[in-house]
Design a protein around this motif. Structure first.
Motif, PDB file in Angstrom:
ATOM      1  N   GLU A 198       0.983  -1.124  -0.077  1.00 53.03           N
ATOM      2  CA  GLU A 198      -0.018   0.145   0.080  1.00 53.03           C
ATOM      3  C   GLU A 198       0.875   1.116   0.019  1.00 53.03           C
ATOM      4  OE1 GLU A 198      -3.633   2.111   2.514  1.00 53.03           O
ATOM      5  OE2 GLU A 198      -2.927   0.036   3.127  1.00 53.03           O
ATOM      6  N   ALA A 199       2.099   1.285   0.714  1.00 52.36           N
ATOM      7  CA  ALA A 199       2.775   2.334   0.800  1.00 52.36           C
ATOM      8  C   ALA A 199       3.664   2.558  -0.538  1.00 52.36           C
ATOM      9  CB  ALA A 199       3.725   2.362   1.888  1.00 52.36           C
ATOM     10  N   GLN A 200       3.991   1.490  -1.024  1.00 45.74           N
ATOM     11  CA  GLN A 200       4.657   1.438  -2.324  1.00 45.74           C
ATOM     12  C   GLN A 200       3.665   2.294  -3.423  1.00 45.74           C
ATOM     13  OE1 GLN A 200       7.660   0.985  -2.892  1.00 45.74           O
ATOM     14  NE2 GLN A 200       7.649   1.432  -4.992  1.00 45.74           N
ATOM     15  N   GLY A 201       2.458   1.816  -3.408  1.00 48.84           N
ATOM     16  CA  GLY A 201       1.451   2.277  -4.281  1.00 48.84           C
ATOM     17  C   GLY A 201       1.334   3.612  -4.204  1.00 48.84           C
ATOM     18  N   LEU A 202       1.183   4.277  -2.957  1.00 50.26           N
ATOM     19  CA  LEU A 202       1.093   5.725  -2.885  1.00 50.26           C
ATOM     20  C   LEU A 202       2.313   6.594  -3.299  1.00 50.26           C
ATOM     21  CD1 LEU A 202      -0.628   5.519   0.805  1.00 50.26           C
ATOM     22  CD2 LEU A 202      -1.631   5.988  -1.310  1.00 50.26           C
ATOM     23  N   VAL A 203       3.473   5.785  -3.060  1.00 54.55           N
ATOM     24  CA  VAL A 203       4.670   6.542  -3.334  1.00 54.55           C
ATOM     25  C   VAL A 203       4.727   6.822  -5.064  1.00 54.55           C
ATOM     26  CG1 VAL A 203       6.967   6.531  -3.401  1.00 54.55           C
ATOM     27  CG2 VAL A 203       6.114   6.326  -1.256  1.00 54.55           C
ATOM     28  N   GLN A 204       4.265   5.385  -5.776  1.00 56.36           N
ATOM     29  CA  GLN A 204       4.371   5.528  -7.123  1.00 56.36           C
ATOM     30  C   GLN A 204       3.402   6.496  -7.803  1.00 56.36           C
ATOM     31  OE1 GLN A 204       5.306   0.686  -7.500  1.00 56.36           O
ATOM     32  NE2 GLN A 204       3.324   1.494  -8.356  1.00 56.36           N
ATOM     33  N   HIS A 205       2.146   6.578  -7.097  1.00 59.41           N
ATOM     34  CA  HIS A 205       1.430   7.837  -7.619  1.00 59.41           C
ATOM     35  C   HIS A 205       1.904   9.263  -7.233  1.00 59.41           C
ATOM     36  CE1 HIS A 205      -2.486   9.811  -8.472  1.00 59.41           C
ATOM     37  NE2 HIS A 205      -2.219  10.704  -7.377  1.00 59.41           N
ATOM     38  N   CYS A 206       2.361   9.359  -6.140  1.00 62.97           N
ATOM     39  CA  CYS A 206       2.869  10.762  -5.956  1.00 62.97           C
ATOM     40  C   CYS A 206       4.176  10.968  -6.757  1.00 62.97           C
ATOM     41  CB  CYS A 206       3.312  10.844  -4.484  1.00 62.97           C
ATOM     42  SG  CYS A 206       1.813  10.735  -3.148  1.00 62.97           S
ATOM     43  N   ARG A 207       4.949  10.232  -6.937  1.00 69.29           N
ATOM     44  CA  ARG A 207       6.077  10.438  -7.813  1.00 69.29           C
ATOM     45  C   ARG A 207       5.828  10.111  -9.288  1.00 69.29           C
ATOM     46  NH1 ARG A 207      10.762   7.478  -4.013  1.00 69.29           N
ATOM     47  NH2 ARG A 207      10.393   8.696  -2.311  1.00 69.29           N
ATOM     48  N   ALA A 208       4.576   9.642  -9.937  1.00 71.42           N
ATOM     49  CA  ALA A 208       4.262   9.642 -11.098  1.00 71.42           C
ATOM     50  C   ALA A 208       5.072   8.449 -11.826  1.00 71.42           C
ATOM     51  CB  ALA A 208       4.323  10.834 -11.823  1.00 71.42           C
ATOM     52  N   THR A 209       5.412   7.449 -10.955  1.00 70.99           N
ATOM     53  CA  THR A 209       6.174   6.269 -11.292  1.00 70.99           C
ATOM     54  C   THR A 209       5.400   5.434 -12.586  1.00 70.99           C
ATOM     55  OG1 THR A 209       6.994   6.232  -9.279  1.00 70.99           O
ATOM     56  CG2 THR A 209       7.622   4.278 -10.816  1.00 70.99           C
ATOM     57  N   GLU A 210       6.088   5.264 -13.789  1.00 69.99           N
ATOM     58  CA  GLU A 210       5.607   4.565 -14.843  1.00 69.99           C
ATOM     59  C   GLU A 210       5.799   3.022 -14.611  1.00 69.99           C
ATOM     60  OE1 GLU A 210       7.046   6.113 -18.472  1.00 69.99           O
ATOM     61  OE2 GLU A 210       6.269   8.178 -18.134  1.00 69.99           O
ATOM     62  N   VAL A 211       4.867   2.295 -14.593  1.00 70.43           N
ATOM     63  CA  VAL A 211       5.065   0.890 -14.448  1.00 70.43           C
ATOM     64  C   VAL A 211       4.529  -0.071 -15.569  1.00 70.43           C
ATOM     65  CG1 VAL A 211       4.495  -1.186 -13.030  1.00 70.43           C
ATOM     66  CG2 VAL A 211       4.760   0.941 -11.852  1.00 70.43           C
ATOM     67  N   THR A 212       5.240  -0.671 -16.248  1.00 67.23           N
ATOM     68  CA  THR A 212       4.595  -1.452 -17.435  1.00 67.23           C
ATOM     69  C   THR A 212       4.698  -2.921 -16.959  1.00 67.23           C
ATOM     70  OG1 THR A 212       5.629   0.197 -18.694  1.00 67.23           O
ATOM     71  CG2 THR A 212       5.245  -1.981 -19.792  1.00 67.23           C
ATOM     72  N   LEU A 213       3.671  -3.512 -16.901  1.00 68.79           N
ATOM     73  CA  LEU A 213       3.356  -4.788 -16.676  1.00 68.79           C
ATOM     74  C   LEU A 213       3.438  -5.709 -17.659  1.00 68.79           C
ATOM     75  CD1 LEU A 213       0.225  -4.578 -14.284  1.00 68.79           C
ATOM     76  CD2 LEU A 213       2.507  -4.824 -13.591  1.00 68.79           C
ATOM     77  N   PRO A 214       3.784  -6.935 -17.614  1.00 68.88           N
ATOM     78  CA  PRO A 214       3.880  -8.032 -18.653  1.00 68.88           C
ATOM     79  C   PRO A 214       2.468  -8.207 -19.216  1.00 68.88           C
ATOM     80  CG  PRO A 214       4.303  -9.077 -16.605  1.00 68.88           C
ATOM     81  CD  PRO A 214       4.086  -7.552 -16.100  1.00 68.88           C
ATOM     82  N   LYS A 215       2.497  -8.921 -20.468  1.00 72.87           N
ATOM     83  CA  LYS A 215       1.341  -9.025 -21.148  1.00 72.87           C
ATOM     84  C   LYS A 215       0.478 -10.070 -20.363  1.00 72.87           C
ATOM     85  CE  LYS A 215      -0.529 -10.538 -25.680  1.00 72.87           C
ATOM     86  NZ  LYS A 215      -0.544 -10.781 -27.024  1.00 72.87           N
ATOM     87  N   SER A 216       1.146 -11.042 -19.700  1.00 75.16           N
ATOM     88  CA  SER A 216       0.092 -12.088 -19.065  1.00 75.16           C
ATOM     89  C   SER A 216       1.160 -12.202 -17.758  1.00 75.16           C
ATOM     90  CB  SER A 216      -0.145 -13.254 -19.824  1.00 75.16           C
ATOM     91  OG  SER A 216      -0.879 -14.185 -18.789  1.00 75.16           O
ATOM     92  N   ILE A 217       0.385 -12.222 -16.562  1.00 73.23           N
ATOM     93  CA  ILE A 217       0.871 -12.644 -15.315  1.00 73.23           C
ATOM     94  C   ILE A 217       0.430 -14.002 -14.980  1.00 73.23           C
ATOM     95  CG2 ILE A 217       0.980 -11.978 -12.945  1.00 73.23           C
ATOM     96  CD1 ILE A 217       0.566  -9.169 -13.659  1.00 73.23           C
ATOM     97  N   GLN A 218       1.536 -14.957 -14.730  1.00 67.46           N
ATOM     98  CA  GLN A 218       1.176 -16.269 -14.316  1.00 67.46           C
ATOM     99  C   GLN A 218       0.185 -16.493 -13.298  1.00 67.46           C
ATOM    100  OE1 GLN A 218       1.247 -18.622 -16.579  1.00 67.46           O
ATOM    101  NE2 GLN A 218       2.314 -17.159 -18.208  1.00 67.46           N
ATOM    102  N   ASP A 219       0.886 -15.855 -12.077  1.00 67.74           N
ATOM    103  CA  ASP A 219       0.081 -16.056 -10.707  1.00 67.74           C
ATOM    104  C   ASP A 219       0.015 -14.621 -10.155  1.00 67.74           C
ATOM    105  OD1 ASP A 219      -0.705 -16.769  -8.152  1.00 67.74           O
ATOM    106  OD2 ASP A 219       0.956 -18.151  -7.751  1.00 67.74           O
ATOM    107  N   PRO A 220      -1.050 -14.031 -10.231  1.00 62.32           N
ATOM    108  CA  PRO A 220      -1.367 -12.701  -9.801  1.00 62.32           C
ATOM    109  C   PRO A 220      -1.241 -12.452  -8.562  1.00 62.32           C
ATOM    110  CG  PRO A 220      -2.922 -13.107 -11.380  1.00 62.32           C
ATOM    111  CD  PRO A 220      -2.341 -14.488 -11.089  1.00 62.32           C
ATOM    112  N   LYS A 221      -1.735 -13.563  -7.710  1.00 59.05           N
ATOM    113  CA  LYS A 221      -1.643 -13.376  -6.128  1.00 59.05           C
ATOM    114  C   LYS A 221      -0.379 -13.226  -5.584  1.00 59.05           C
ATOM    115  CE  LYS A 221      -4.055 -15.280  -2.254  1.00 59.05           C
ATOM    116  NZ  LYS A 221      -4.880 -16.414  -1.695  1.00 59.05           N
ATOM    117  N   LEU A 222       0.913 -13.711  -6.148  1.00 59.73           N
ATOM    118  CA  LEU A 222       2.153 -13.547  -5.778  1.00 59.73           C
ATOM    119  C   LEU A 222       2.957 -12.424  -6.639  1.00 59.73           C
ATOM    120  CD1 LEU A 222       3.203 -17.212  -6.001  1.00 59.73           C
ATOM    121  CD2 LEU A 222       2.317 -15.929  -3.957  1.00 59.73           C
ATOM    122  N   SER A 223       2.315 -11.683  -7.105  1.00 61.75           N
ATOM    123  CA  SER A 223       2.862 -10.500  -7.913  1.00 61.75           C
ATOM    124  C   SER A 223       2.727  -9.104  -7.125  1.00 61.75           C
ATOM    125  CB  SER A 223       2.365 -10.322  -9.447  1.00 61.75           C
ATOM    126  OG  SER A 223       2.865  -9.180  -9.991  1.00 61.75           O
TER     127      SER A 223
END
Length: 565
Positions: free
Chosen positions: A182-207
């Motif tokens: 949760e803290a990392q998500g807030l920081v990514q928003h405030c710093r406008a961090t660009e996150v590019t996810l892979p096309k398909s995530i095999q196990d989303p619960k562990l990502s």
């Protein structure tokens, strides 16, 4: 002699006479036996006649008045027996249509799973009259479906109040985020961090990267922030706000403080927009909503502001303040496009010409010498008649107003100083309008959209199957919608469906605006520091195609979108 039965036409054969004729024809043709249906039905009808029940004419009568038939009795039918006059196909079983009717609505029961079949119009043709109403409400016109298949959704500038995603894969990864995520998500928003996810995530619960990005996509900024009051939507929110504590409603000093803080926040947002550090923001009042967009978005090279819905009083007040605006959905045929200076003739010149026309329209009375005997309409009624078309579009999508360029700054000052911006009575009395923005601004409060995942069992052909859903509620702005669809495209392996619930007064923000020139790419590059993901910014830069409607249903299959507006 057969008894007369109420409801029968005297020109038709009575059932006992029809039976005798049929038996005679069967013997003359050498038929071994008549079909069981043709023997049992007349017997049943005879029993009904004895009981005195009114019956319809026999559907397989040989003809009118005992005329000679050139074919078998089954080929000739009474045209008044049923609304459906088409002869029965020999290969079609008698109860064929009755079996097909329950199967026709099946694709509409689960709109989240089967809308792709519905939009591609893969239904078989129906010819019976009783089935026409079932298919008429799902035949979409061409403007409702901008594209049947695409790898990207069209831009939608309406604010959504609720999103419901469904998929065959679970959404458990969206529940119970860790404190670090949760803290990392807030920081990514405030710093406008660009996150590019892979096309398909095999196990989303562990990502962990997926969960942080999901947290980042749910953030928005709001002013004012009063946790006990629902501050969006504001139009029609009196019932939800009734009974809530509002200490400012009868305190003029407190109202002045609230409006002063609101003016500072509003000015801060506009300055961010002007410097291309904020892509867009909304001003939500109790009567209308304003969308401010930076230059470079929606195919425009100027700052634009859309106001919807408007009234004649609001447009007149804007005209008196010198704000030049236009009505994009009002055609120029019949009357010129409305602007602050009137039209190409000018408001004063047009009024003078219309007065001369009225004087000429009554000149023929003077020529006949009866001008004193006929009552002329007064000036007020003539004015109301002229303004009838303008009043009729009030509070409708057609009343949307477009303001461009430097006039948006004049609109800013007009809204700050307008007394009609804040309600004077009711539950919203004294409460400033709501400001919504994707980026931080002065006096803003960080808020989170609410997310909830649900697992249910749905009935299928082979029994029951698991159906997983993810519900998002709150003021969902265009950037959040695009970010969530990009994220779910990776987590659900390119397959999900969604139902979108827009705030109806904002659906008209998707109209296509007429541009004076082609958008310069330099203007688009200047928006790279506005805090949005490059893919989201690319989508918001497109020219809107949805018109007065907005996205309602979205289906993603094998990374290909189908949508309905």
């Amino acid at each position: 002699m057969a008894l007369s039965v109420p409801g029968y036409s005297p020109g038709f054969r009575k059932p006992p006479e029809v039976v005798r004729l049929r038996r005679k024809r069967a013997r003359s043709r050498g038929a071994a036996a008549s079909p069981p249906r043709e023997l049992t039905e007349p017997a049943a009808r005879r029993a009904a006649l004895v009981a005195g029940l009114p019956l319809r004419p026999f559907p397989a009568a040989g003809g009118r008045g005992g005329g000679s038939g050139g074919g078998p009795a089954a080929a000739r039918r009474n045209p008044f027996a049923r609304l459906d006059n088409r002869p029965r196909v020999a290969a079609e079983p008698p109860d064929g249509p009755a079996r097909e009717q329950p199967e026709a609505p099946v694709p509409f029961l689960d709109s989240n799973q089967e809308n792709d079949l519905l939009w591609e119009e893969k239904f078989p043709e129906r010819t019976t009259v009783t089935e026409l109403p079932q298919t008429s409400h799902v035949s979409f016109s061409e403007p409702d479906i901008p594209s049947s298949k695409s790898t990207e959704l069209p831009v939608d500038w309406s604010i959504k109040t609720r999103l419901l995603f469904t998929s065959s894969q679970p959404f458990t990864w969206a529940d119970h985020l860790k404190a670090q995520e949760e803290a990392q998500g807030l920081v990514q928003h405030c710093r406008a961090t660009e996150v590019t996810l892979p096309k398909s995530i095999q196990d989303p619960k562990l990502s962990s990267e997926l969960r942080c990005t999901f947290q980042q996509s749910l953030i928005y900024w709001l002013h004012p922030a009063l946790s006990w009051l629902p501050l969006f939507p504001r139009i029609g929110a009196d019932r939800k706000m009734a009974g809530k504590t509002s200490p400012w409603s009868n305190d003029a000093t407190l109202q002045h403080v609230l409006m002063s803080d609101w003016s500072v926040s509003f000015t801060s947002l506009y300055n961010l927009l002007k410097t291309k550090l904020c892509p867009y923001f909304y001003v939500c009042t109790y009567q209308f909503t304003v969308l401010f967009r930076a230059a470079g978005l929606a195919g425009s090279d100027l700052i634009t502001a859309l106001i919807s819905p408007t009234t004649r009083g609001l447009r007149e007040a804007m005209r008196n303040e010198g704000i030049e605006f236009s009505l994009p959905l009002i055609k120029e045929s019949g009357h010129k496009k409305e602007t602050a200076s009137g039209t190409s003739l000018g408001y004063g010149e047009e009024q003078a010409i219309s007065d001369e026309d009225e004087e000429e329209s009554f000149s023929w009375l003077e020529e006949m010498g009866v001008q004193d005997k006929i009552k002329k309409p007064d000036i007020l009624s003539i004015k109301l008649r002229k303004e009838k078309h303008e009043v009729q579009m009030d509070h409708r999508p057609e009343s949307v107003v477009l303001v461009k360029g430097i006039n948006t700054f004049t609109l800013l000052n007009f809204l700050i100083n307008s007394k009609s911006l804040v309600a004077t009575s009711g539950p919203q009395a004294g409460l400033p309008p709501t400001l919504l923005s994707p980026v931080a601004f002065r006096g803003a409060t960080m808020q989170m959209l609410k997310a909830r995942s649900v697992n249910v069992k749905t009935q299928a052909l082979s029994g029951y199957r698991d159906q997983f859903s993810l519900e998002i509620t709150g003021p969902i702005m265009p950037h959040s919608l695009h970010s969530l669809t990009m994220l779910l495209k990776s987590s659900q392996s390119g397959s999900f469906s969604a139902v979108l619930y827009p705030h109806e007064p904002t659906a008209v923000f998707n109209i296509c605006l007429q541009m004076d020139k082609v958008l310069d790419m330099v203007v688009h590059k200047e928006l790279t520091n506005c805090g949005l993901h490059p893919n989201t910014l690319e989508q918001l830069s497109q020219i809107p195609l949805l018109g007065k409607s907005s996205l309602r249903n979205v289906v993603l299959r094998d990374y290909i979108y189908n949508w309905r507006s």
